[in-house]
Design a protein around this motif. Structure first.
Motif, PDB file in Angstrom:
ATOM      1  N   TYR A  86      -2.617   7.846   8.915  1.00 45.34           N
ATOM      2  CA  TYR A  86      -2.812   8.338   8.024  1.00 45.34           C
ATOM      3  C   TYR A  86      -4.394   8.973   8.148  1.00 45.34           C
ATOM      4  O   TYR A  86      -4.757   9.543   7.033  1.00 45.34           O
ATOM      5  CB  TYR A  86      -3.255   6.430   7.321  1.00 45.34           C
ATOM      6  CG  TYR A  86      -2.404   5.509   6.185  1.00 45.34           C
ATOM      7  CD1 TYR A  86      -2.284   6.662   5.245  1.00 45.34           C
ATOM      8  CD2 TYR A  86      -1.580   4.758   7.101  1.00 45.34           C
ATOM      9  CE1 TYR A  86      -1.380   6.146   4.524  1.00 45.34           C
ATOM     10  CE2 TYR A  86      -0.908   4.482   6.232  1.00 45.34           C
ATOM     11  CZ  TYR A  86      -0.277   5.450   4.611  1.00 45.34           C
ATOM     12  OH  TYR A  86       0.630   4.712   4.029  1.00 45.34           O
ATOM     13  N   GLY A 137       1.228  14.666   9.057  1.00 43.65           N
ATOM     14  CA  GLY A 137       0.552  13.880  10.066  1.00 43.65           C
ATOM     15  C   GLY A 137       1.947  13.830  10.666  1.00 43.65           C
ATOM     16  O   GLY A 137       1.742  12.856  11.945  1.00 43.65           O
ATOM     17  N   TRP A 196       0.746  -0.946   0.145  1.00 48.30           N
ATOM     18  CA  TRP A 196      -0.725  -0.047   0.236  1.00 48.30           C
ATOM     19  C   TRP A 196       0.656   1.131  -0.189  1.00 48.30           C
ATOM     20  O   TRP A 196       0.451   2.385  -1.090  1.00 48.30           O
ATOM     21  CB  TRP A 196      -0.720   0.019   1.175  1.00 48.30           C
ATOM     22  CG  TRP A 196      -1.962   1.080   1.860  1.00 48.30           C
ATOM     23  CD1 TRP A 196      -1.839   2.461   1.133  1.00 48.30           C
ATOM     24  CD2 TRP A 196      -2.010   1.414   3.286  1.00 48.30           C
ATOM     25  NE1 TRP A 196      -2.566   3.709   1.679  1.00 48.30           N
ATOM     26  CE2 TRP A 196      -3.023   2.565   3.009  1.00 48.30           C
ATOM     27  CE3 TRP A 196      -2.248   0.460   4.056  1.00 48.30           C
ATOM     28  CZ2 TRP A 196      -3.575   2.812   4.253  1.00 48.30           C
ATOM     29  CZ3 TRP A 196      -3.091   0.881   5.056  1.00 48.30           C
ATOM     30  CH2 TRP A 196      -3.648   1.564   4.885  1.00 48.30           C
ATOM     31  N   MET A 197       2.350   1.499   1.236  1.00 52.32           N
ATOM     32  CA  MET A 197       2.926   2.287   0.686  1.00 52.32           C
ATOM     33  C   MET A 197       3.157   2.464  -0.551  1.00 52.32           C
ATOM     34  O   MET A 197       3.674   3.762  -1.254  1.00 52.32           O
ATOM     35  CB  MET A 197       3.381   2.341   2.418  1.00 52.32           C
ATOM     36  CG  MET A 197       2.967   2.447   3.537  1.00 52.32           C
ATOM     37  SD  MET A 197       4.036   2.504   4.660  1.00 52.32           S
ATOM     38  CE  MET A 197       3.048   3.354   6.153  1.00 52.32           C
ATOM     39  N   LEU A 209      -7.196  11.233  -2.055  1.00 54.76           N
ATOM     40  CA  LEU A 209      -6.037  10.477  -1.176  1.00 54.76           C
ATOM     41  C   LEU A 209      -5.654   9.586  -2.778  1.00 54.76           C
ATOM     42  O   LEU A 209      -6.324   9.291  -3.356  1.00 54.76           O
ATOM     43  CB  LEU A 209      -5.885   9.729  -0.386  1.00 54.76           C
ATOM     44  CG  LEU A 209      -5.793  10.233   0.887  1.00 54.76           C
ATOM     45  CD1 LEU A 209      -5.925  10.028   2.238  1.00 54.76           C
ATOM     46  CD2 LEU A 209      -4.905  11.270   1.479  1.00 54.76           C
ATOM     47  N   TYR A 238      -2.853  12.619   7.945  1.00 48.85           N
ATOM     48  CA  TYR A 238      -2.609  12.642   7.047  1.00 48.85           C
ATOM     49  C   TYR A 238      -3.798  12.888   5.740  1.00 48.85           C
ATOM     50  O   TYR A 238      -4.221  14.453   5.203  1.00 48.85           O
ATOM     51  CB  TYR A 238      -2.008  11.987   6.756  1.00 48.85           C
ATOM     52  CG  TYR A 238      -1.455  11.625   4.640  1.00 48.85           C
ATOM     53  CD1 TYR A 238      -1.284  12.121   3.940  1.00 48.85           C
ATOM     54  CD2 TYR A 238      -1.267  10.353   4.351  1.00 48.85           C
ATOM     55  CE1 TYR A 238      -1.174  12.754   2.457  1.00 48.85           C
ATOM     56  CE2 TYR A 238      -1.202  10.218   2.778  1.00 48.85           C
ATOM     57  CZ  TYR A 238      -0.886  11.328   2.331  1.00 48.85           C
ATOM     58  OH  TYR A 238      -1.113  10.975   1.402  1.00 48.85           O
ATOM     59  N   GLY A 239      -4.626  12.452   5.973  1.00 52.88           N
ATOM     60  CA  GLY A 239      -6.260  12.486   5.479  1.00 52.88           C
ATOM     61  C   GLY A 239      -6.587  13.429   5.712  1.00 52.88           C
ATOM     62  O   GLY A 239      -7.320  13.912   4.834  1.00 52.88           O
ATOM     63  N   GLY A 291       0.030   3.821  12.563  1.00 57.56           N
ATOM     64  CA  GLY A 291       0.187   3.636  11.303  1.00 57.56           C
ATOM     65  C   GLY A 291      -1.396   4.544  11.198  1.00 57.56           C
ATOM     66  O   GLY A 291      -1.286   5.293  10.452  1.00 57.56           O
ATOM     67  N   PRO A 292      -2.456   3.830  11.683  1.00 55.20           N
ATOM     68  CA  PRO A 292      -4.110   4.202  11.249  1.00 55.20           C
ATOM     69  C   PRO A 292      -4.270   6.093  11.834  1.00 55.20           C
ATOM     70  O   PRO A 292      -4.069   6.550  10.774  1.00 55.20           O
ATOM     71  CB  PRO A 292      -4.981   3.455  11.784  1.00 55.20           C
ATOM     72  CG  PRO A 292      -3.869   1.891  12.442  1.00 55.20           C
ATOM     73  CD  PRO A 292      -2.693   2.118  12.264  1.00 55.20           C
ATOM     74  N   GLN A 322       1.520   4.158  -2.830  1.00 55.15           N
ATOM     75  CA  GLN A 322       0.430   5.694  -3.002  1.00 55.15           C
ATOM     76  C   GLN A 322       2.466   6.616  -3.140  1.00 55.15           C
ATOM     77  O   GLN A 322       2.487   7.245  -3.623  1.00 55.15           O
ATOM     78  CB  GLN A 322       1.433   6.005  -0.553  1.00 55.15           C
ATOM     79  CG  GLN A 322       0.434   7.563  -1.068  1.00 55.15           C
ATOM     80  CD  GLN A 322      -0.048   7.337   0.738  1.00 55.15           C
ATOM     81  OE1 GLN A 322      -0.027   6.713   0.847  1.00 55.15           O
ATOM     82  NE2 GLN A 322      -1.190   8.587   0.682  1.00 55.15           N
ATOM     83  N   MET A 367       1.539  14.681   3.878  1.00 53.17           N
ATOM     84  CA  MET A 367       2.677  14.024   5.063  1.00 53.17           C
ATOM     85  C   MET A 367       2.680  14.450   6.192  1.00 53.17           C
ATOM     86  O   MET A 367       3.155  13.810   7.470  1.00 53.17           O
ATOM     87  CB  MET A 367       2.911  12.618   4.246  1.00 53.17           C
ATOM     88  CG  MET A 367       2.362  11.948   3.551  1.00 53.17           C
ATOM     89  SD  MET A 367       3.413  11.065   2.241  1.00 53.17           S
ATOM     90  CE  MET A 367       2.457  10.595   1.020  1.00 53.17           C
ATOM     91  N   HIS A 392       0.521  16.768  -1.576  1.00 53.72           N
ATOM     92  CA  HIS A 392       0.553  15.494  -0.544  1.00 53.72           C
ATOM     93  C   HIS A 392       1.439  15.818   0.656  1.00 53.72           C
ATOM     94  O   HIS A 392       1.361  15.186   1.364  1.00 53.72           O
ATOM     95  CB  HIS A 392       0.694  14.501  -1.935  1.00 53.72           C
ATOM     96  CG  HIS A 392      -1.091  14.193  -1.899  1.00 53.72           C
ATOM     97  ND1 HIS A 392      -1.658  13.288  -0.785  1.00 53.72           N
ATOM     98  CD2 HIS A 392      -1.485  14.106  -2.646  1.00 53.72           C
ATOM     99  CE1 HIS A 392      -2.477  12.780  -2.182  1.00 53.72           C
ATOM    100  NE2 HIS A 392      -2.642  13.392  -3.059  1.00 53.72           N
TER     101      HIS A 392
END
Lengths: 138, 69
Positions: free
Chosen positions: A115, A82, A56-57, A138, A118-119, A111-112, A60, A79, A75
């Motif tokens: 994100y 975040g 996933w990373m 995103l 960041y979102g 991690g969550p 991204q 980031m 972005h």
């Protein structure tokens, strides 16, 4: 490459990786609760969500590189926000855990948490920059 | 950095989306450059100059504050 194509390519990595991650995390938790797994298998199977996160990373990483310079910068800013907030909270709370008696927060949530922040940061930054449509996501 | 992108685009009757397509960037990027919220990279500035057949300094101009900095 158009921004829309970059976003589609990102989703093609993100969706399977997210499914694998969720199946991995919930599957391992459930199997552990039932006592089906030995310590070895438990450790071995945690590689599934780890691999999903890497996939996933990577998706991204590729997405941000395929965006044009302005959208990529937005972005990157999101980031950084975040990363700064999660690092500050993790470091501060970690220090309090060492020095005082505070509830322990599992490192799993870093991690969550990243994100999530960041979102939210990206939505705010994109809105302020007047970015609408596909590039706003995103 | 001030720029004449909006004027040059209007002279050719191009929308932001059309110009973005010609430069391989998003409409949002064109909008950000035109409104002065974003200064393009040197490669993108060269690309813009080439497209409009102008020298970079004919399109982009330093503000007084930037000149004195």
């Amino acid at each position: 490459m158009t921004q829309k194509n970059a976003y589609r390519r990102y989703l093609r990595i993100f969706i399977p990786a997210m499914i694998l991650y969720l199946v991995g995390v919930f599957g391992i938790s459930w199997a552990d609760d039932q006592g089906y797994l030995s310590k070895f298998w438990l450790l071995f199977l945690t590689l599934i969500p780890i691999l999903a996160i890497f996939g996933w990373m990577w998706g991204q990483w590729r997405y941000v590189k395929e965006l044009d310079e302005y959208l990529g910068r937005l972005h990157t800013e999101a980031m950084m926000i975040g990363l700064m907030i999660v690092t500050a909270i993790a470091s501060g709370w970690g220090l309090m855990e060492l020095m005082t008696v505070v509830p322990r927060i599992p490192i799993f949530f870093a991690g969550p948490g990243f994100y999530l922040i960041y979102g939210i940061a990206y939505i705010v930054i994109a809105k302020r920059a007047g970015v609408k449509g596909c590039g706003a996501y995103l | 950095v001030k720029n004449r992108l909006k004027v040059l685009r209007a002279e050719r009757d191009w929308s932001q989306a059309v110009l973005g397509e010609k430069l391989d960037v998003s409409r949002q990027t064109i909008n950000a450059i035109e409104t002065g919220r974003y200064d393009p990279s040197l490669p993108l500035a060269f690309k813009i100059a080439r497209l409009f057949e102008h020298a970079i300094e004919q399109i982009f101009e330093e503000t007084e504050g930037e000149k004195n900095a």
